[in-house]
Design a protein around this motif. Structure first.
Motif, PDB file in Angstrom:
ATOM      1  N   GLY A 289      37.890  40.932  27.582  1.00 16.90           N
ATOM      2  CA  GLY A 289      37.321  42.024  28.362  1.00 16.90           C
ATOM      3  C   GLY A 289      38.207  43.251  28.347  1.00 16.90           C
ATOM      4  O   GLY A 289      39.007  43.465  27.451  1.00 16.90           O
ATOM      5  N   THR A 290      38.062  44.064  29.387  1.00 19.56           N
ATOM      6  CA  THR A 290      38.825  45.304  29.510  1.00 19.56           C
ATOM      7  C   THR A 290      40.172  45.025  30.170  1.00 19.56           C
ATOM      8  O   THR A 290      40.420  43.938  30.688  1.00 19.56           O
ATOM      9  CB  THR A 290      38.058  46.325  30.363  1.00 19.56           C
ATOM     10  OG1 THR A 290      37.998  45.835  31.710  1.00 19.56           O
ATOM     11  CG2 THR A 290      36.656  46.586  29.823  1.00 19.56           C
ATOM     12  N   VAL A 291      41.015  46.052  30.174  1.00 23.45           N
ATOM     13  CA  VAL A 291      42.286  45.948  30.899  1.00 23.45           C
ATOM     14  C   VAL A 291      42.016  45.671  32.376  1.00 23.45           C
ATOM     15  O   VAL A 291      42.715  44.880  33.012  1.00 23.45           O
ATOM     16  CB  VAL A 291      43.113  47.237  30.719  1.00 23.45           C
ATOM     17  CG1 VAL A 291      44.324  47.249  31.631  1.00 23.45           C
ATOM     18  CG2 VAL A 291      43.525  47.399  29.265  1.00 23.45           C
ATOM     19  N   PHE A 292      40.955  46.287  32.915  1.00 22.28           N
ATOM     20  CA  PHE A 292      40.608  46.058  34.315  1.00 22.28           C
ATOM     21  C   PHE A 292      40.210  44.605  34.554  1.00 22.28           C
ATOM     22  O   PHE A 292      40.563  44.022  35.575  1.00 22.28           O
ATOM     23  CB  PHE A 292      39.500  47.010  34.767  1.00 22.28           C
ATOM     24  CG  PHE A 292      39.884  48.452  34.631  1.00 22.28           C
ATOM     25  CD1 PHE A 292      40.904  48.996  35.391  1.00 22.28           C
ATOM     26  CD2 PHE A 292      39.236  49.276  33.726  1.00 22.28           C
ATOM     27  CE1 PHE A 292      41.276  50.317  35.262  1.00 22.28           C
ATOM     28  CE2 PHE A 292      39.594  50.604  33.588  1.00 22.28           C
ATOM     29  CZ  PHE A 292      40.618  51.131  34.350  1.00 22.28           C
ATOM     30  N   ASP A 293      39.478  44.014  33.614  1.00 20.00           N
ATOM     31  CA  ASP A 293      39.126  42.595  33.735  1.00 20.00           C
ATOM     32  C   ASP A 293      40.387  41.742  33.789  1.00 20.00           C
ATOM     33  O   ASP A 293      40.512  40.847  34.631  1.00 20.00           O
ATOM     34  CB  ASP A 293      38.261  42.135  32.557  1.00 20.00           C
ATOM     35  CG  ASP A 293      36.891  42.790  32.512  1.00 20.00           C
ATOM     36  OD1 ASP A 293      36.342  43.101  33.592  1.00 20.00           O
ATOM     37  OD2 ASP A 293      36.370  42.985  31.393  1.00 20.00           O
ATOM     38  N   LEU A 294      41.327  42.004  32.881  1.00 27.25           N
ATOM     39  CA  LEU A 294      42.570  41.241  32.817  1.00 27.25           C
ATOM     40  C   LEU A 294      43.364  41.373  34.117  1.00 27.25           C
ATOM     41  O   LEU A 294      43.828  40.373  34.681  1.00 27.25           O
ATOM     42  CB  LEU A 294      43.406  41.721  31.628  1.00 27.25           C
ATOM     43  CG  LEU A 294      44.702  40.981  31.341  1.00 27.25           C
ATOM     44  CD1 LEU A 294      44.420  39.564  30.845  1.00 27.25           C
ATOM     45  CD2 LEU A 294      45.533  41.754  30.311  1.00 27.25           C
ATOM     46  N   LEU A 295      43.494  42.603  34.616  1.00 26.13           N
ATOM     47  CA  LEU A 295      44.273  42.829  35.840  1.00 26.13           C
ATOM     48  C   LEU A 295      43.554  42.301  37.076  1.00 26.13           C
ATOM     49  O   LEU A 295      44.198  41.770  37.989  1.00 26.13           O
ATOM     50  CB  LEU A 295      44.606  44.311  35.982  1.00 26.13           C
ATOM     51  CG  LEU A 295      45.470  44.896  34.857  1.00 26.13           C
ATOM     52  CD1 LEU A 295      45.740  46.376  35.102  1.00 26.13           C
ATOM     53  CD2 LEU A 295      46.768  44.124  34.682  1.00 26.13           C
ATOM     54  N   ASP A 296      42.234  42.435  37.123  1.00 27.33           N
ATOM     55  CA  ASP A 296      41.483  41.881  38.259  1.00 27.33           C
ATOM     56  C   ASP A 296      41.649  40.363  38.329  1.00 27.33           C
ATOM     57  O   ASP A 296      41.797  39.808  39.422  1.00 27.33           O
ATOM     58  CB  ASP A 296      39.996  42.230  38.145  1.00 27.33           C
ATOM     59  CG  ASP A 296      39.683  43.659  38.558  1.00 27.33           C
ATOM     60  OD1 ASP A 296      40.466  44.257  39.315  1.00 27.33           O
ATOM     61  OD2 ASP A 296      38.631  44.179  38.108  1.00 27.33           O
ATOM     62  N   ARG A 297      41.636  39.701  37.175  1.00 28.73           N
ATOM     63  CA  ARG A 297      41.827  38.240  37.176  1.00 28.73           C
ATOM     64  C   ARG A 297      43.220  37.875  37.685  1.00 28.73           C
ATOM     65  O   ARG A 297      43.380  36.917  38.442  1.00 28.73           O
ATOM     66  CB  ARG A 297      41.589  37.665  35.776  1.00 28.73           C
ATOM     67  CG  ARG A 297      40.129  37.645  35.359  1.00 28.73           C
ATOM     68  CD  ARG A 297      39.891  36.819  34.096  1.00 28.73           C
ATOM     69  NE  ARG A 297      40.618  37.279  32.939  1.00 28.73           N
ATOM     70  CZ  ARG A 297      40.147  38.139  32.026  1.00 28.73           C
ATOM     71  NH1 ARG A 297      38.920  38.643  32.164  1.00 28.73           N
ATOM     72  NH2 ARG A 297      40.883  38.481  30.987  1.00 28.73           N
ATOM     73  N   ALA A 298      44.221  38.636  37.286  1.00 25.76           N
ATOM     74  CA  ALA A 298      45.588  38.367  37.755  1.00 25.76           C
ATOM     75  C   ALA A 298      45.693  38.591  39.264  1.00 25.76           C
ATOM     76  O   ALA A 298      46.300  37.800  39.983  1.00 25.76           O
ATOM     77  CB  ALA A 298      46.594  39.236  37.002  1.00 25.76           C
ATOM     78  N   ALA A 299      45.087  39.663  39.760  1.00 30.49           N
ATOM     79  CA  ALA A 299      45.105  39.934  41.201  1.00 30.49           C
ATOM     80  C   ALA A 299      44.373  38.847  41.967  1.00 30.49           C
ATOM     81  O   ALA A 299      44.803  38.442  43.058  1.00 30.49           O
ATOM     82  CB  ALA A 299      44.498  41.305  41.489  1.00 30.49           C
ATOM     83  N   ALA A 300      43.277  38.338  41.409  1.00 26.50           N
ATOM     84  CA  ALA A 300      42.507  37.273  42.070  1.00 26.50           C
ATOM     85  C   ALA A 300      43.321  35.986  42.179  1.00 26.50           C
ATOM     86  O   ALA A 300      43.055  35.171  43.064  1.00 26.50           O
ATOM     87  CB  ALA A 300      41.212  37.011  41.310  1.00 26.50           C
ATOM     88  N   ARG A 301      44.316  35.814  41.317  1.00 26.08           N
ATOM     89  CA  ARG A 301      45.208  34.646  41.398  1.00 26.08           C
ATOM     90  C   ARG A 301      46.320  34.858  42.422  1.00 26.08           C
ATOM     91  O   ARG A 301      47.176  34.001  42.595  1.00 26.08           O
ATOM     92  CB  ARG A 301      45.828  34.347  40.029  1.00 26.08           C
ATOM     93  CG  ARG A 301      44.810  33.942  38.994  1.00 26.08           C
ATOM     94  CD  ARG A 301      45.402  33.380  37.698  1.00 26.08           C
ATOM     95  NE  ARG A 301      46.752  33.699  37.353  1.00 26.08           N
ATOM     96  CZ  ARG A 301      47.122  34.578  36.406  1.00 26.08           C
ATOM     97  NH1 ARG A 301      46.204  35.267  35.751  1.00 26.08           N
ATOM     98  NH2 ARG A 301      48.396  34.759  36.147  1.00 26.08           N
TER      99      ARG A 301
END
Length: 195
Positions: free
Chosen positions: A46-58
């Protein structure tokens, strides 16, 4: 005591960076210059935002420092400058990671790009280089078909990664737009200073 690993071209570089983000245990901090929201990471991530959102969700501490050019420089290309449309994109995604925008002196660019994984932890790893988050099709080594940009990053682990850590903290804490109403995301508390 340092590991320095060159990463050549966007596909290998962003594959390795995304692997490191996915394996992060404590934090992911990013410095971006030119950032196209539609930029897609290799491997279907996905996008950089997808990658960072997944990390934040963890539950990780995820922060991004983004260059905000002077208004007269917006013609340099698509940049994520924190406009109302940019902020609406973040709202619509439910993005919870912290962002600060930072200007350079008028007429200049904050062209720095880095990723720092697990800052201050024994597994601290940094990525520093020149590849912008702008290509619609990430470049691969060998540049089949021609017309591709050749660029590099370096993965750094060990004591030298602390320099990237200190640099991020200094830039984050002194970001020029940190006190502006539109200079942080989602709010000043979430985008607070670092020790």
């Amino acid at each position: 005591g340092n590991l320095l690993q060159p990463l050549i071209d966007a596909v290998p570089t962003f594959t390795r960076i995304a692997d490191a983000v996915d394996a992060a245990k404590a934090s992911v901090w990013v410095v971006a210059a030119f950032l196209w929201p539609a930029f897609r990471l290799p491997g279907g991530r996905g996008t950089v935002f997808d990658l960072l959102d997944r990390a934040a969700a963890r539950g990780l501490d995820v922060r991004m420092l983004v260059w905000r050019p002077e208004p007269g420089m917006y013609g340099l290309g698509k940049v994520f400058v924190g406009t109302e449309a940019d902020r609406e994109l973040l709202r619509s995604r439910g993005s919870r990671f912290a962002i600060r925008w930072d200007r350079a002196h008028p007429g200049f660019a904050q062209h720095q790009k880095s990723w720092l994984i697990d800052a201050g932890e024994p597994t601290e790893t940094a990525f520093v280089g020149g590849i912008n988050l702008t290509a619609s099709i990430p470049h691969v080594p060998g540049h089949p078909g021609g017309g591709q940009v050749h660029d590099v990053y370096v993965e750094i682990a060990g004591p030298a990664a602390s320099d990237v850590h200190h640099n991020f903290v200094q830039r984050w804490n002194e970001a020029s737009e940190r006190l502006a109403d539109d200079g942080v995301w989602p709010n000043a508390d979430a985008a607070s200073d670092l020790p």
